[in-house]
Scaffold this motif. Structure first.
Motif, mmCIF file in Angstrom:
data_model
loop_
_atom_site.group_PDB
_atom_site.id
_atom_site.type_symbol
_atom_site.label_atom_id
_atom_site.label_comp_id
_atom_site.label_asym_id
_atom_site.label_seq_id
_atom_site.Cartn_x
_atom_site.Cartn_y
_atom_site.Cartn_z
ATOM 1 N N VAL A 83 1.694 -3.163 10.785
ATOM 2 C CA VAL A 83 1.509 -1.749 10.466
ATOM 3 C C VAL A 83 0.542 -1.585 9.295
ATOM 4 N N LYS A 84 0.183 -0.346 9.036
ATOM 5 C CA LYS A 84 -0.688 -0.053 7.902
ATOM 6 C C LYS A 84 0.041 -0.355 6.597
ATOM 7 N N GLU A 85 -0.742 -0.622 5.572
ATOM 8 C CA GLU A 85 -0.167 -0.950 4.269
ATOM 9 C C GLU A 85 0.708 0.184 3.744
ATOM 10 N N SER A 86 0.245 1.425 3.908
ATOM 11 C CA SER A 86 1.018 2.569 3.434
ATOM 12 C C SER A 86 2.334 2.700 4.194
ATOM 13 N N THR A 87 2.293 2.438 5.509
ATOM 14 C CA THR A 87 3.515 2.496 6.318
ATOM 15 C C THR A 87 4.494 1.431 5.872
ATOM 16 N N TYR A 88 3.986 0.220 5.639
ATOM 17 C CA TYR A 88 4.854 -0.874 5.219
ATOM 18 C C TYR A 88 5.551 -0.559 3.890
ATOM 19 N N LYS A 89 4.791 -0.062 2.937
ATOM 20 C CA LYS A 89 5.373 0.222 1.620
ATOM 21 C C LYS A 89 6.396 1.352 1.691
ATOM 22 N N ASN A 90 6.151 2.337 2.544
ATOM 23 C CA ASN A 90 7.119 3.425 2.701
ATOM 24 C C ASN A 90 8.401 2.938 3.378
ATOM 25 N N ARG A 91 8.231 2.079 4.380
ATOM 26 C CA ARG A 91 9.394 1.590 5.120
ATOM 27 C C ARG A 91 10.174 0.526 4.348
ATOM 28 N N LEU A 92 9.484 -0.200 3.462
ATOM 29 C CA LEU A 92 10.129 -1.297 2.733
ATOM 30 C C LEU A 92 11.353 -0.816 1.961
ATOM 31 N N LYS A 93 11.226 0.292 1.253
ATOM 32 C CA LYS A 93 12.349 0.815 0.477
ATOM 33 C C LYS A 93 13.505 1.213 1.379
ATOM 34 N N THR A 94 13.178 1.775 2.533
ATOM 35 C CA THR A 94 14.211 2.178 3.476
ATOM 36 C C THR A 94 14.973 0.962 3.994
ATOM 37 N N VAL A 95 14.240 -0.089 4.337
ATOM 38 C CA VAL A 95 14.858 -1.313 4.833
ATOM 39 C C VAL A 95 15.766 -1.931 3.772
ATOM 40 N N GLN A 96 15.263 -2.070 2.570
ATOM 41 C CA GLN A 96 16.037 -2.698 1.500
ATOM 42 C C GLN A 96 17.299 -1.903 1.175
ATOM 43 N N LYS A 97 17.193 -0.597 1.254
ATOM 44 C CA LYS A 97 18.337 0.254 0.910
ATOM 45 C C LYS A 97 19.409 0.259 1.985
ATOM 46 N N HIS A 98 19.027 0.399 3.241
ATOM 47 C CA HIS A 98 20.002 0.624 4.301
ATOM 48 C C HIS A 98 20.404 -0.628 5.078
ATOM 49 N N PHE A 99 19.557 -1.647 5.099
ATOM 50 C CA PHE A 99 19.914 -2.869 5.818
ATOM 51 C C PHE A 99 20.839 -3.758 5.009
ATOM 52 N N ALA A 100 20.983 -3.473 3.713
ATOM 53 C CA ALA A 100 21.847 -4.286 2.845
ATOM 54 C C ALA A 100 23.290 -4.296 3.337
ATOM 55 N N THR A 229 -12.529 10.770 10.568
ATOM 56 C CA THR A 229 -12.621 9.372 10.999
ATOM 57 C C THR A 229 -11.798 8.415 10.145
ATOM 58 N N LYS A 230 -11.137 8.935 9.134
ATOM 59 C CA LYS A 230 -10.404 8.070 8.213
ATOM 60 C C LYS A 230 -9.338 8.878 7.488
ATOM 61 N N THR A 231 -8.445 8.170 6.845
ATOM 62 C CA THR A 231 -7.453 8.806 5.998
ATOM 63 C C THR A 231 -7.406 8.031 4.687
ATOM 64 N N LEU A 232 -6.824 8.609 3.660
ATOM 65 C CA LEU A 232 -6.832 7.974 2.336
ATOM 66 C C LEU A 232 -5.456 7.421 1.999
ATOM 67 N N TYR A 233 -5.433 6.141 1.646
ATOM 68 C CA TYR A 233 -4.219 5.549 1.093
ATOM 69 C C TYR A 233 -4.341 5.606 -0.414
ATOM 70 N N TYR A 234 -3.446 6.353 -1.042
ATOM 71 C CA TYR A 234 -3.522 6.577 -2.488
ATOM 72 C C TYR A 234 -2.283 5.999 -3.160
ATOM 73 N N LYS A 235 -2.511 5.068 -4.087
ATOM 74 C CA LYS A 235 -1.414 4.510 -4.878
ATOM 75 C C LYS A 235 -1.490 4.991 -6.310
ATOM 76 N N SER A 236 -2.680 4.998 -6.869
ATOM 77 C CA SER A 236 -2.900 5.489 -8.228
ATOM 78 C C SER A 236 -4.363 5.883 -8.357
ATOM 79 N N MET A 237 -4.720 6.460 -9.504
ATOM 80 C CA MET A 237 -6.100 6.897 -9.704
ATOM 81 C C MET A 237 -7.073 5.727 -9.730
ATOM 82 N N ASN A 238 -6.554 4.523 -9.925
ATOM 83 C CA ASN A 238 -7.404 3.334 -9.939
ATOM 84 C C ASN A 238 -7.247 2.477 -8.688
ATOM 85 N N GLU A 239 -6.329 2.889 -7.821
ATOM 86 C CA GLU A 239 -6.068 2.093 -6.617
ATOM 87 C C GLU A 239 -5.911 3.014 -5.415
ATOM 88 N N TYR A 240 -6.953 3.136 -4.640
ATOM 89 C CA TYR A 240 -6.932 3.926 -3.413
ATOM 90 C C TYR A 240 -7.992 3.368 -2.476
#
Length: 394
Positions: A83-100, A229-240
Motif C-alpha cells: 500500500v501507499k506510505e500514507s495508508t500504511y502509517k494510518n493503518r499501523l496505529k489501528t492494527v497496533q491498537k485493536h489487534f493487541a 495526476t497526483k496527491t500530496l503526502y504531508y507529514k510535516s513542513m519539511n517532509e512531504y
C-alpha cells in the motif's frame, strides 16, 4: 579452540546463552538465557538438557508464532510493500491498537469464538462501519497467515462482519457556503489564500490531498482544463512528497468554470508578488501548509457564519450535492469526482435525490394521450373471433 559457552558471573555463579537457530518465519535468532548455577557442571547439564528436551517445543514455536510476532515481524513488513506510505502509517496505529486483543495467542490457536468476543467488544465503543473496516483488516492478516502456512483457517471470515449502517453524508448548501466565504477579506494575503482554497474545493470536488498537490502548470487557463495526476503526502513542513492518486480513476481532467478561472488568476497574481517561484496553487509560504490549517480555519468560519460545522472533506460532498441540485447526470458526477464505479457515486449520494420519483412522475404526465373508442371490438369482428380473443386473454 572452541569457545566455552558456560560463563562465570562476577558473583561466582555460572550462566549460559544457548543459540537455538533461527525462526524460519521471522528470520530472528532464537536464544535461551539461564543463570544462577553454583557449579560449571550444573550449568553444562542444564545446557545439554535444554538442547535435547526442547527440540520439539522449539520446532512447534517456529511453526506457530504468536499473533503478536506474526503481525509485527511478518505481516506488517509485507503489508507495507502493498500500500501507499500514507495508508500504511494510518493503518499501523489501528492494527497496533485493536489487534493487541489476540497478541498472547498463537496464530493457529485463535478461534471464531475469540474473534466474535473481540467484535462485540469493539461494537460497544465504535460505529458499525468502523468495526467493519477493522475486521476487514483482520481478515486480510489471516489470509496472509494461511498463504504462509501459519494458519489453516480464517476465523474472522468464519464469524462474518457486522451489519453496516448507512452514513448520512454531511455537506453545505450553496447558501451556507456563501455565508462562510463572504466572511473572508481578499485584501488580506492569508485570508485570500483561505478564500481561494475553500472556493476551489467547493467548486471542483477535489480531495484535499489532490488540491494540496495542485501545481500552476496543471491548469490551462485558456481551455479551463484542470489536470489531477497526483496527491500530496504531508507529514510535516519539511517532509512531504507527491504520490500516486487514490485510484486509477482519480487520474482525471475536469473543466473548471469561468468564475473559478477568474479567482485563480487573481490569486496567482497576488501570490507571485510574495512568492515569485511558487509552484503550488494552494500555498501562502512556498510550501504546502499544515494539514490542520484549512480544517481549523473552516471550523472557525462556520462558527462565525452561524452554520453547522463540517470536515474539510465535506466540501467535496458539497460539490456533489451542488451538481445534483443542478440536475447533473450521475455519470458526469462520477467522472468529475474520480470514482471508479458509478455504484460508489450512487451509494454515497443517492439519498440526495429525495424527489426523483416525483420528478419522473411529472415528466411522464401528458406523455400518453387517449381518444375514446366509439365502437367495441365486437362491432369490427365476427362473434367467433371475439370468442377466441377472449379465450386467449383469459
Amino acid at each position: 579452540m572452541a569457545k566455552d559457552i558456560i560463563k562465570r558471573a562476577e558473583n561466582g555463579t555460572y550462566y549460559f546463552r544457548a543459540n537455538l537457530g533461527y525462526n524460519p518465519a521471522t528470520g530472528k535468532q532464537i536464544q535461551k538465557y539461564k543463570s544462577g548455577f553454583k557449579t560449571k557442571k550444573e550449568a553444562k547439564e542444564e545446557y545439554s538438557k535444554l538442547i535435547l528436551s526442547s527440540a520439539e517445543e522449539l520446532v512447534a514455536d517456529k511453526e506457530s508464532p504468536t499473533f503478536k510476532s506474526f503481525i509485527e515481524d511478518i505481516y506488517l513488513p509485507w503489508y507495507k510493500t502493498q500500500v501507499k506510505e500514507s495508508t500504511y502509517k494510518n493503518r499501523l496505529k489501528t492494527v497496533q491498537k485493536h489487534f493487541a486483543f489476540f497478541y498472547r495467542k498463537k496464530v493457529d490457536e485463535i478461534e471464531p469464538i475469540h474473534v466474535q468476543a473481540w467484535q462485540l467488544k469493539l461494537a460497544k465503543e465504535f460505529s458499525p462501519n468502523y468495526v467493519r473496516i477493522i475486521q476487514g483488516m483482520l481478515c486480510m492478516a489471516f489470509d496472509r497467515a494461511i498463504i504462509l502456512g501459519l494458519a489453516k483457517k480464517n476465523p474472522s471470515r468464519m464469524v462474518g462482519n457486522i451489519k453496516s449502517k448507512k452514513v448520512k453524508v454531511d455537506f453545505w448548501t450553496l447558501e451556507e457556503f456563501q455565508k462562510v466565504i463572504s466572511l473572508l477579506y481578499k485584501g488580506d494575503y492569508y485570508e485570500h489564500y483561505l478564500f481561494v482554497s475553500f472556493w476551489l474545493l467547493f467548486m471542483t470536488g477535489m480531495r484535499i490531498g489532490e488540491a494540496s498537490a495542485l501545481q500552476w502548470e496543471d491548469i490551462d487557463f485558456e481551455t479551463g482544463l484542470l489536470s489531477i495526476t497526483k496527491t500530496l503526502y504531508y507529514k510535516s513542513m519539511n517532509e512531504y512528497k507527491f504520490v500516486e492518486p487514490k485510484t486509477q480513476a482519480s487520474n482525471r481532467t475536469i473543466v473548471i468554470d469561468e468564475d473559478t478561472i477568474r479567482e485563480l488568476k487573481e490569486w496567482k497574481e497576488i501570490q507571485e508578488k510574495v512568492l515569485p517561484d511558487c509552484g503550488f496553487v494552494l500555498s501562502y509560504s512556498g510550501i504546502p501548509t499544515s494539514k490542520h490549517t484549512l480544517p481549523r480555519a473552516l471550523e472557525k468560519l462556520a462558527g462565525l457564519a452561524g452554520v453547522h460545522r463540517i470536515k474539510i472533506h465535506a466540501l467535496r460532498h458539497s460539490h456533489a450535492s451542488l451538481l445534483i441540485s443542478m440536475g447533473e447526470n450521475p455519470l458526469i458526477i462520477k467522472d468529475r469526482l474520480g470514482h471508479e464505479k458509478i455504484q460508489t457515486t450512487l451509494g454515497t449520494y443517492g439519498h440526495l435525490y429525495p424527489n426523483s420519483n416525483f420528478e419522473v412522475a411529472k415528466k411522464l404526465t401528458g406523455m400518453l394521450s387517449y381518444t375514446p373508442a366509439t365502437h367495441s371490438i365486437a362491432d369490427y369482428t365476427s362473434n367467433q373471433f371475439t370468442a377466441e380473443y377472449h379465450r386467449e386473454v383469459i
